[in-house]
Motif scaffolding. Structure first.
Motif, PDB file in Angstrom:
ATOM      1  N   ASN A   1       0.820  -1.214   0.000  1.00  0.00           N
ATOM      2  CA  ASN A   1       0.000   0.000   0.000  1.00  0.00           C
ATOM      3  C   ASN A   1       0.854   1.264   0.000  1.00  0.00           C
ATOM      4  OD1 ASN A   1      -2.362  -1.445  -0.084  1.00  0.00           O
ATOM      5  ND2 ASN A   1      -2.732  -1.328   2.115  1.00  0.00           N
ATOM      6  N   SER A   2       1.920   1.271   0.806  1.00  0.00           N
ATOM      7  CA  SER A   2       2.802   2.434   0.840  1.00  0.00           C
ATOM      8  C   SER A   2       3.503   2.619  -0.497  1.00  0.00           C
ATOM      9  CB  SER A   2       3.839   2.290   1.951  1.00  0.00           C
ATOM     10  OG  SER A   2       3.221   2.348   3.207  1.00  0.00           O
ATOM     11  N   TYR A   3       3.921   1.526  -1.097  1.00  0.00           N
ATOM     12  CA  TYR A   3       4.560   1.607  -2.410  1.00  0.00           C
ATOM     13  C   TYR A   3       3.616   2.273  -3.412  1.00  0.00           C
ATOM     14  CZ  TYR A   3       6.527   0.220  -6.899  1.00  0.00           C
ATOM     15  OH  TYR A   3       7.022   0.247  -8.171  1.00  0.00           O
ATOM     16  N   ASN A   4       2.380   1.829  -3.434  1.00  0.00           N
ATOM     17  CA  ASN A   4       1.402   2.405  -4.360  1.00  0.00           C
ATOM     18  C   ASN A   4       1.107   3.876  -4.046  1.00  0.00           C
ATOM     19  OD1 ASN A   4       1.029   0.245  -6.128  1.00  0.00           O
ATOM     20  ND2 ASN A   4      -0.372  -0.753  -4.700  1.00  0.00           N
ATOM     21  N   LEU A   5       1.079   4.213  -2.775  1.00  0.00           N
ATOM     22  CA  LEU A   5       0.861   5.603  -2.370  1.00  0.00           C
ATOM     23  C   LEU A   5       1.987   6.497  -2.895  1.00  0.00           C
ATOM     24  CD1 LEU A   5      -0.652   7.716  -0.450  1.00  0.00           C
ATOM     25  CD2 LEU A   5       1.132   7.111   1.173  1.00  0.00           C
ATOM     26  N   TYR A   6       3.234   6.082  -2.663  1.00  0.00           N
ATOM     27  CA  TYR A   6       4.364   6.892  -3.125  1.00  0.00           C
ATOM     28  C   TYR A   6       4.494   6.865  -4.645  1.00  0.00           C
ATOM     29  CZ  TYR A   6       5.788   7.789   1.625  1.00  0.00           C
ATOM     30  OH  TYR A   6       5.820   8.215   2.931  1.00  0.00           O
TER      31      TYR A   6
ATOM     32  N   LYS B   1       2.233   9.545  -5.673  1.00  0.00           N
ATOM     33  CA  LYS B   1       2.770  10.868  -5.336  1.00  0.00           C
ATOM     34  C   LYS B   1       3.959  11.238  -6.220  1.00  0.00           C
ATOM     35  CE  LYS B   1       1.345  11.152  -0.537  1.00  0.00           C
ATOM     36  NZ  LYS B   1       1.746  11.522   0.818  1.00  0.00           N
ATOM     37  N   LEU B   2       4.701  10.231  -6.646  1.00  0.00           N
ATOM     38  CA  LEU B   2       5.880  10.449  -7.486  1.00  0.00           C
ATOM     39  C   LEU B   2       5.549  10.155  -8.945  1.00  0.00           C
ATOM     40  CD1 LEU B   2       8.340   8.702  -5.040  1.00  0.00           C
ATOM     41  CD2 LEU B   2       8.376  11.138  -5.604  1.00  0.00           C
ATOM     42  N   GLU B   3       4.346  10.494  -9.334  1.00  0.00           N
ATOM     43  CA  GLU B   3       3.844  10.200 -10.678  1.00  0.00           C
ATOM     44  C   GLU B   3       4.826  10.674 -11.751  1.00  0.00           C
ATOM     45  OE1 GLU B   3      -0.108  10.917 -13.449  1.00  0.00           O
ATOM     46  OE2 GLU B   3       0.039  11.899 -11.513  1.00  0.00           O
ATOM     47  N   GLY B   4       5.105   9.778 -12.672  1.00  0.00           N
ATOM     48  CA  GLY B   4       6.022  10.082 -13.766  1.00  0.00           C
ATOM     49  C   GLY B   4       7.435   9.589 -13.506  1.00  0.00           C
ATOM     50  N   ALA B   5       7.756   9.308 -12.249  1.00  0.00           N
ATOM     51  CA  ALA B   5       9.091   8.812 -11.911  1.00  0.00           C
ATOM     52  C   ALA B   5       9.069   7.285 -11.838  1.00  0.00           C
ATOM     53  CB  ALA B   5       9.555   9.388 -10.577  1.00  0.00           C
ATOM     54  N   ILE B   6      10.167   6.693 -12.226  1.00  0.00           N
ATOM     55  CA  ILE B   6      10.347   5.242 -12.104  1.00  0.00           C
ATOM     56  C   ILE B   6      10.928   4.981 -10.723  1.00  0.00           C
ATOM     57  CG2 ILE B   6      11.622   3.251 -12.985  1.00  0.00           C
ATOM     58  CD1 ILE B   6      11.659   4.758 -15.730  1.00  0.00           C
ATOM     59  N   LEU B   7      10.328   4.034 -10.001  1.00  0.00           N
ATOM     60  CA  LEU B   7      10.812   3.689  -8.664  1.00  0.00           C
ATOM     61  C   LEU B   7      11.776   2.508  -8.758  1.00  0.00           C
ATOM     62  CD1 LEU B   7       7.566   4.048  -6.511  1.00  0.00           C
ATOM     63  CD2 LEU B   7       9.193   5.792  -7.250  1.00  0.00           C
ATOM     64  N   VAL B   8      12.906   2.632  -8.077  1.00  0.00           N
ATOM     65  CA  VAL B   8      13.975   1.642  -8.122  1.00  0.00           C
ATOM     66  C   VAL B   8      14.308   1.220  -6.694  1.00  0.00           C
ATOM     67  CG1 VAL B   8      16.376   1.244  -8.803  1.00  0.00           C
ATOM     68  CG2 VAL B   8      14.936   2.754 -10.189  1.00  0.00           C
ATOM     69  N   ASP B   9      14.433  -0.083  -6.448  1.00  0.00           N
ATOM     70  CA  ASP B   9      14.771  -0.565  -5.116  1.00  0.00           C
ATOM     71  C   ASP B   9      16.259  -0.324  -4.838  1.00  0.00           C
ATOM     72  OD1 ASP B   9      14.910  -1.810  -2.667  1.00  0.00           O
ATOM     73  OD2 ASP B   9      14.718  -3.847  -3.456  1.00  0.00           O
ATOM     74  N   VAL B  10      16.550   0.417  -3.762  1.00  0.00           N
ATOM     75  CA  VAL B  10      17.932   0.705  -3.381  1.00  0.00           C
ATOM     76  C   VAL B  10      18.264   0.149  -1.992  1.00  0.00           C
ATOM     77  CG1 VAL B  10      18.091   2.743  -4.869  1.00  0.00           C
ATOM     78  CG2 VAL B  10      17.335   3.009  -2.491  1.00  0.00           C
TER      79      VAL B  10
END
Length: 158
Positions: A99-104, A107-116
């Motif tokens: 759920n938090s992943y989907n929320l962020y 919020k970060l629409e347009g950005a690609i999320l990468v696991d760091v």
């Protein structure tokens, strides 16, 4: 604190990210030395933002104000992404709920999320002098507690 942010930023190119979102309490404390489970950090190449719960804003500003841009209102991620040209954001994949992943992600629409997560874990493996002092102090307190409790222990008491 600044050194930890610098080390994180040094990994941006290797990780292929322009910024990192820190949401876990443990990593929030690691990067700020300020324990707030309700806050999050957004570290970009040019700025370090700290969103802190309004109850702690005064203390957070005192503790973090020289390094972080401290806010009690949620960050305007859309403006930050646009103004700083951010297209990829690192997240702590090992500690974000679905759920938090989907929320962020929204919020970060347009950005690609990468696991760091792995990179942050690597950074945290090498202890700095402040962490070593915290460990020494914790051990000192533990030793005192153990010495104290020895006076109450005997073979005839259960």
């Amino acid at each position: 604190m600044e050194n930890r942010i610098k080390k994180l930023r040094l990994g941006f190119d290797k990780l292929g990210v322009d910024a990192v979102l820190i949401t876990s309490r443990a990593n929030h404390r690691y990067f700020t030395k300020f324990d707030n489970g309700d806050g999050y950090l957004f570290i970009t190449k040019g700025c370090a933002y700290a969103h802190e719960d309004f109850r702690y804003i005064e203390t957070a500003t005192k503790c973090l104000g020289s390094v972080y841009s401290v806010n009690e209102k949620p960050l305007d991620f859309a403006s930050i992404l646009k103004n700083e040209g951010i297209t990829k954001v690192g997240v702590e994949g090992d500690s974000l709920s679905f759920n938090s992943y989907n929320l962020y992600k929204a919020k970060l629409e347009g950005a690609i999320l990468v696991d760091v997560s792995s990179y942050i874990t690597e950074l945290r493996q090498v202890k700095d002098e402040w962490e070593l002092e915290q460990i020494r102090e914790a051990q000192r307190i533990t030793d005192l507690a153990f010495e104290h409790i020895l006076g109450y222990l005997s073979t005839d008491v259960t």
